[in-house]
Motif scaffolding. Structure first.
Motif, mmCIF file in Angstrom:
data_model
loop_
_atom_site.group_PDB
_atom_site.id
_atom_site.type_symbol
_atom_site.label_atom_id
_atom_site.label_comp_id
_atom_site.label_asym_id
_atom_site.label_seq_id
_atom_site.Cartn_x
_atom_site.Cartn_y
_atom_site.Cartn_z
ATOM 1 N N ARG A 62 64.613 76.976 18.497
ATOM 2 C CA ARG A 62 64.180 76.232 19.673
ATOM 3 C C ARG A 62 64.720 76.894 20.934
ATOM 4 O O ARG A 62 65.907 77.225 21.015
ATOM 5 C CB ARG A 62 64.667 74.791 19.590
ATOM 6 N N PHE A 68 69.277 79.897 20.416
ATOM 7 C CA PHE A 68 68.205 80.769 20.912
ATOM 8 C C PHE A 68 68.790 81.848 21.817
ATOM 9 O O PHE A 68 68.492 83.049 21.655
ATOM 10 C CB PHE A 68 67.176 79.919 21.665
ATOM 11 N N THR A 448 59.438 74.238 17.933
ATOM 12 C CA THR A 448 59.309 75.665 17.620
ATOM 13 C C THR A 448 57.842 75.998 17.365
ATOM 14 O O THR A 448 56.987 75.110 17.270
ATOM 15 C CB THR A 448 60.151 76.046 16.398
#
Length: 641
Positions: A62, A68, A448
């Motif tokens: 995400r 991330f 996602t």
């Protein structure tokens, strides 16, 4: 663990195969002999960190979570390491070839500059270094998920010069070696790098997120395992040739690498069968860390063995013969036997890239259909049949007799062109693959993007909408005929293997867009009414026929220094063969066009029938209210008169 095991395996491999032994003449010294394989291994590990991190970032993580940014930091650091290592490899390769000590004067700098700009291997390492530097900056600067896909594409392009160094140009199997090594580099990097990044970011993942990321990584790892195994087999076959050569030092290293690959496959099965289930049940990560550490150790063994193999002489002679035929000089292969009808089905020139694409295409499509049936949904059987038939036809064109003779005969090349751009899309488009993805693949709920999300994003993007426009699709299809054959693109696609792969993809995509605009089932932003579709098809047919006639009547030979210099003792002359190719473009190419016209007419008829049925049902439901209103309007007009 990874670096330590990889370094030890590299030294052992160099010792076994003599890859770092002193040369009898003009020895560059131990620093160069050991430095090149060490820096190449670091290059491979750096590429793994970049590609693994980018794949996880765009597919599993995400963008609003700390993991991330951590993954992109790993990608940037790996790209920086790759930049330094590739520059060092280029410099050490220069020292190996020149056997000159380092000096700080103009003559030495000029010589180094000539090596980097004029010598092929120097150019390759310079390009790799520059692209790696650009990827480093982009991984620091870019945080948009869609933009990261293009950064990933650039990172893959970065590996192309390395793939082209894997086999001597002019020797048998050069094109197959480039494809195999390129696929091996990319998917091994994704596999290794994905696990490495997963280990690094795991402390920032809670159990639910850890479970989903591991599940998604295991899917990527399974695909990577298949590709790495297939490409590794092709590379070993080209460099070893027979089973008895497995007993050579080079063969022993291959066996070590194969053993590591088998062990990694077993660990991958453990991920899918037990690790994910245990993590879901207990939430304890001990089993993950245990498998991950051992798996990284085996990846280190494989990485070290691969680097050692790159510095070792294979048992198959890869020197270019002193005396070559014109066909060998141009293509690197022996001239095939005289073309007869049976040769189209008995001669094969396998292309691993398209074998894998066709195989994955059939497997994933049928898996989607099976998923629909398991939950009680239906899918028309004719769509599955058309898809499999289209993929099998694509497999044949890219691997069968057409792929054997298209290098030597323009007419065979044109036959392949017509099949790729017209026949294959005519089978694939009615199979509605986008619709199947929308129905069979579950929508992600965690923010996602999976396969479904990326496909739909591409279809509904501005670029996708532009390309799907019927006029644009027709212009691309018809205009590319002239642009391709009367520009340097034709030479690039004929002489260079990468250009050849681009040509296949280009013909396939332009044909698919046109057929989709005319008879497609999948949703698109805009479709022409049926009368305009027929007019558009007639215009394309006329343009296509004019191109074929121009080829048939033309007296100027395209690529005269290729088709005209092939030295064929059989078959028509080059200009006669080119004119035959024009006839194929005009006649054979029109057959799918007629089928398209019939399909458009049938769809038009069905649409009219549906519209008539709808109106009849409306009339029955409203007791002819629409007709009554119309008659009442006529009566009012008549009374006014």
């Amino acid at each position: 663990m990874l670096l330590a095991v990889g370094f030890v395996m590299l030294l052992v491999g160099l010792r076994i195969a003599g890859g770092a032994d002193a040369q009898l003449l003009q020895d560059p010294g131990p620093v160069v002999r050991y430095g090149i394989p060490v820096t190449k291994m670091i290059v491979n590990l750096g590429a793994a960190g970049v590609l693994g991190a980018l794949v996880l970032a765009v597919f599993a993580l995400r963008s609003d979570k700390p993991e991330f940014n951590r993954a992109l930091d790993v990608a940037a650091g790996s790209a920086a390491l790759l930049t330094v290592a590739s520059a060092a490899t280029g410099f050490l390769t220069f020292m190996q070839l020149t056997v000159k000590s380092v000096r700080f004067d103009n003559s030495y700098g000029d010589l180094l500059g000539q090596f980097l700009t004029q010598v092929e291997i120097g150019q390759a390492w310079l390009i790799t270094t520059l692209i790696a530097a650009a990827v480093t900056v982009l991984c620091f600067a870019v945080r948009n998920v869609t933009a990261l896909v293009f950064v990933g594409v650039l990172a893959v392009v970065m590996l192309v010069p390395m793939a082209q160094q894997g086999h001597a140009a002019g020797t048998t199997g050069h094109d197959a070696a480039i494809t195999a090594l390129g696929l091996h580099l990319v998917f091994a990097a994704v596999w290794l790098g994905g696990l490495l990044v997963l280990v690094i970011i795991s402390p920032q993942l809670d159990n639910d997120r850890m479970l989903s990321v591991i599940s998604r990584y295991s899917t990527v790892a399974l695909i990577a395992f298949i590709v790495v195994a297939a490409s590794g087999y092709v590379s070993a076959e080209l460099r070893i040739g027979s089973l008895d050569r497995l007993l050579t030092p080079y063969g022993l290293l291959v066996l070590i690498k194969v053993g590591a690959l088998i062990a990694l496959g077993i660990f991958g099965a453990a991920y899918r069968r037990s690790l994910i289930a245990r993590l879901a049940e207990s939430g304890r990560r001990y089993f993950f860390w245990k498998i991950a550490v051992v798996e990284l150790a085996f990846m280190g063994i494989a990485s070290g063995a691969a680097a050692a193999l790159g510095r070792s002489a294979p048992p198959v002679d890869q020197t270019i013969p002193a005396v070559q035929t014109p066909a060998q000089i141009l293509t690197g292969e022996q001239l095939p036997p005289e073309l007869e009808l049976s040769r189209y089905f008995t001669e094969w020139n396998f292309d691993l890239l398209w074998i894998l694409l066709c195989g994955f295409g059939i497997v994933f499509y049928l898996a989607g259909v099976r998923r629909l049936h398991k939950r009680g949904d239906t899918w028309p059987i004719h769509r599955s049949v058309l898809w499999v038939a289209g993929m099998l036809l694509l497999f044949y064109v890219t691997n069968g007799g057409v792929n054997v003779y298209e290098k030597y005969l323009f007419s065979v090349h044109m036959l392949g062109h017509m099949t790729l751009s017209m026949m294959v899309p005519l089978l694939l488009v009615p199979a509605a693959p986008i619709t199947l993805i929308m129905r069979a693949v579950a929508k992600r709920q965690d923010g996602t993007r999976g396969g479904r999300e990326w496909v739909l994003l591409a279809v509904h993007s501005k670029i996708g909408s532009f390309l799907a426009n019927p006029i644009v699709a027709a212009l691309l299809f018809a205009g590319s005929l002239w642009l391709f054959y009367y520009s340097p693109l034709f030479r690039w696609a004929t002489v260079d293997h990468i250009g050849h792969e681009w040509m296949i993809a280009h013909f396939l995509v332009t044909g698919y867009l046109l057929v989709q605009a005319l008879i497609g089932v999948d949703p698109v932003p805009y479709r022409f009414p049926y009368p305009f579709r027929l007019l558009l098809l007639l215009a394309v047919m006329a343009f296509h026929a004019f191109f074929g006639l121009a080829m048939m009547t033309g007296n100027g030979l395209l690529l005269a220094d290729w088709y005209g210099a092939m030295g064929r003792p059989w078959g028509p002359t080059a200009i006669e063969d080119q004119q035959t190719g024009g006839g194929i473009a005009w006649s054979v190419g029109e057959i799918p066009t007629v089928i398209l016209a019939i399909a458009v007419a049938i769809q038009w008829s069905k649409q009219d029938k549906k519209e008539t049925t709808r109106r009849d049902r409306t009339a029955d439901r409203t007791n002819e209210a629409e007709l009554g209103e119309y008659n009442a309007m006529l009566e009012r007009l008549n009374s006014r008169r």
